[in-house]
Design an enzyme around this catalytic site. Structure first.
Site, PDB file in Angstrom:
ATOM      1  N   ALA A   1       0.830  -1.206   0.000  1.00 50.29           N
ATOM      2  CA  ALA A   1       0.000   0.000   0.000  1.00 50.29           C
ATOM      3  C   ALA A   1       0.856   1.245   0.000  1.00 50.29           C
ATOM      4  O   ALA A   1       2.078   1.186   0.098  1.00 50.29           O
ATOM      5  CB  ALA A   1      -0.910  -0.008   1.227  1.00 50.29           C
ATOM      6  N   LYS A   2       0.184   2.363  -0.101  1.00 48.40           N
ATOM      7  CA  LYS A   2       0.813   3.680  -0.157  1.00 48.40           C
ATOM      8  C   LYS A   2       1.874   3.867   0.936  1.00 48.40           C
ATOM      9  O   LYS A   2       2.939   4.422   0.701  1.00 48.40           O
ATOM     10  CB  LYS A   2      -0.307   4.718  -0.008  1.00 48.40           C
TER      11      LYS A   2
END
Ligand code: GLU
Length: 432
Positions: A207-208
């Site tokens: 994820a980010k």
């Protein structure tokens, strides 16, 4: 059979690298087989599928060179076809209407699952089974009249004559329902291949917060699309021989689904950075020249000097935007000194004395190249009872202002005697 694959994203914002990898595998598989690669926007979520989100998908695909062979299909424009399919199923008794939850707000259409156990062969995961009791009837048209994902997805894949559905393994559960729908609609069932997820170093979905996660991030930071394509293709696929750096044609030639691994694939930002550097090095010198000229105003003053700088910086520069920060000092006498490095290396007891002695040795050095600058430095360190590192670090800071860079003695050779001596001199004055 004509091979036809499709990328069917739900555009909801930025394009995650996991989605992009699905597109890449569909594209590679179709190209390898001489088939067609298609694009379908599953843009029925009116709130999230904004024109910007759709554009982000198109931009990402253009940037990566994943051009579809036919015009994109927009699922939002195919509602009529989805509803007709529901009618067909209702008329055959394969679907029924129900007021779900008895709200009185209208009836949903539910698909009647066949009520028998199911098995399908996944091209990556092998045979997958599900028991009859785990397959419940499900909604295909909501009570507000909106077709549900499962129905739209299958009806559109039939419409587009898709032969291979290659998608993320979060869709495996859906596939049992989808196969039942194909059969009920009397359509040939495509082959399925479900790709493992991309995970971080801890094995959790990437994820980010783990680093750059969206295609736009890579583009904005100046990475090469060829490197991202190559890296994502290798995330879960390997052509066998220990090959890593590949051109697009090589990947197309070598890609097969049976070499896609079934377990999760880990995204390693360091490895990606390495690969970007490899792809940069493979580019013609002319491209490097252009990038330097664009990044540093006077880089073109002496073309031979520029070429020498490019050669020595190739191992360090991992993306174009690194150029000014990493190589700017070659082209100006007004380079900034890194404060911390100055404190640690130049403000040390005896450092400037050693540096002054080195300047003397270098002034009379002839020829002035990587070998001679190195042996002169080592001899001096020896004579002074110092370690070579006591000189290596200060001279680097003196001539470049920064504590890291290419191999020191090659860098000195490129800078040349006049610059090196002048820069040491100025450093001595400034910090002495
Ligand atoms: N729109 C679905 C998604 O983005 C893809 C479904 C499919 O590929 O069949 O996950």
């Amino acid at each position: 059979m004509t091979i036809r694959t499709r990328f069917a994203p739900s555009p909801t914002g930025q394009v995650h690298i996991g989605n992009l990898r699905v597109a890449i595998y569909n594209w590679l598989f179709a190209r390898h087989a001489g088939g067609k690669f298609l694009l379908r926007m599953e843009d029925t979520d009116r709130e999230r599928s904004t024109p910007e989100a759709v554009q982000a998908v198109l931009d990402a695909m253009t940037w990566l060179g994943l051009e579809p062979d036919e015009s994109p299909v927009y699922q939002s424009q195919r509602r009529q076809a989805h509803l007709e399919a529901a009618e067909q199923l209702l008329s055959k008794g394969l679907a029924y209407k129900e007021d779900k939850g008895g709200t009185g707000r209208g009836e949903a259409v539910l698909f009647r699952m066949p009520g028998s156990a199911m098995t399908f062969h996944d091209e990556i995961k092998g045979d997958l089974h599900k028991q009859a009791k785990d397959m419940k009837d499900f909604v295909i048209v909501r009570s507000d009249g909106a077709p549900v994902f499962h129905l739209a997805n299958v009806v559109d894949d039939i419409f587009m004559n898709v032969s291979h559905v290659i998608r993320g393994d979060d869709h495996i559960e859906n596939t049992f329902r989808h196969i039942a729908l194909y059969q009920a609609l009397n359509a040939p069932v495509p082959k399925f291949a479900h790709l493992p997820m991309i995970v971080n170093a801890q094995g959790k979905p990437y994820a980010k917060r783990d680093g750059d996660a969206f295609v736009g991030d890579f583009r904005e930071k100046g990475y090469l699309s060829e490197a991202l394509l190559n890296y994502l293709a290798l995330l879960g696929w390997s052509p066998g021989e220990d090959r890593e750096m590949m051109t697009r044609d090589e990947m197309i030639r070598l890609f097969t689904l049976d070499r896609v691994q079934s377990g999760a694939a880990q995204f390693d930002p360091k490895k990606f950075e390495w690969m970007n550097g490899e792809h940069m090095r493979a580019l013609p010198k002319e491209v490097h020249r252009e990038k330097y000229l664009a990044a540093i105003p006077n880089a073109g003053d002496d073309p031979a000097y520029l070429d020498a700088v490019i050669d020595v910086m190739q191992e360090r520069v991992k993306k174009w935007p690194d150029i000014p920060g990493m190589a700017g000092f070659f082209f100006t006498e007004d380079y900034p000194y890194d404060e911390k490095a100055v404190t640690k290396r130049l403000r040390r007891e005896g450092a400037l004395d050693l540096l002054a002695a080195l300047k003397e040795a270098y002034t009379s050095l002839d020829p002035f190249n990587a070998e001679t600058t190195e042996s002169a430095l080592r001899e001096l360190a020896d004579a002074r009872g110092a370690k070579p590192a006591d000189l290596i670090h200060p001279v680097r800071i003196a001539v470049s202002g920064i504590p890291h860079g290419p191999s020191l003695f090659h860098m000195l050779e490129v800078l040349g005697k006049a610059r090196v001596v002048r820069r040491i001199d100025r450093t001595l004055e400034r910090f002495g």
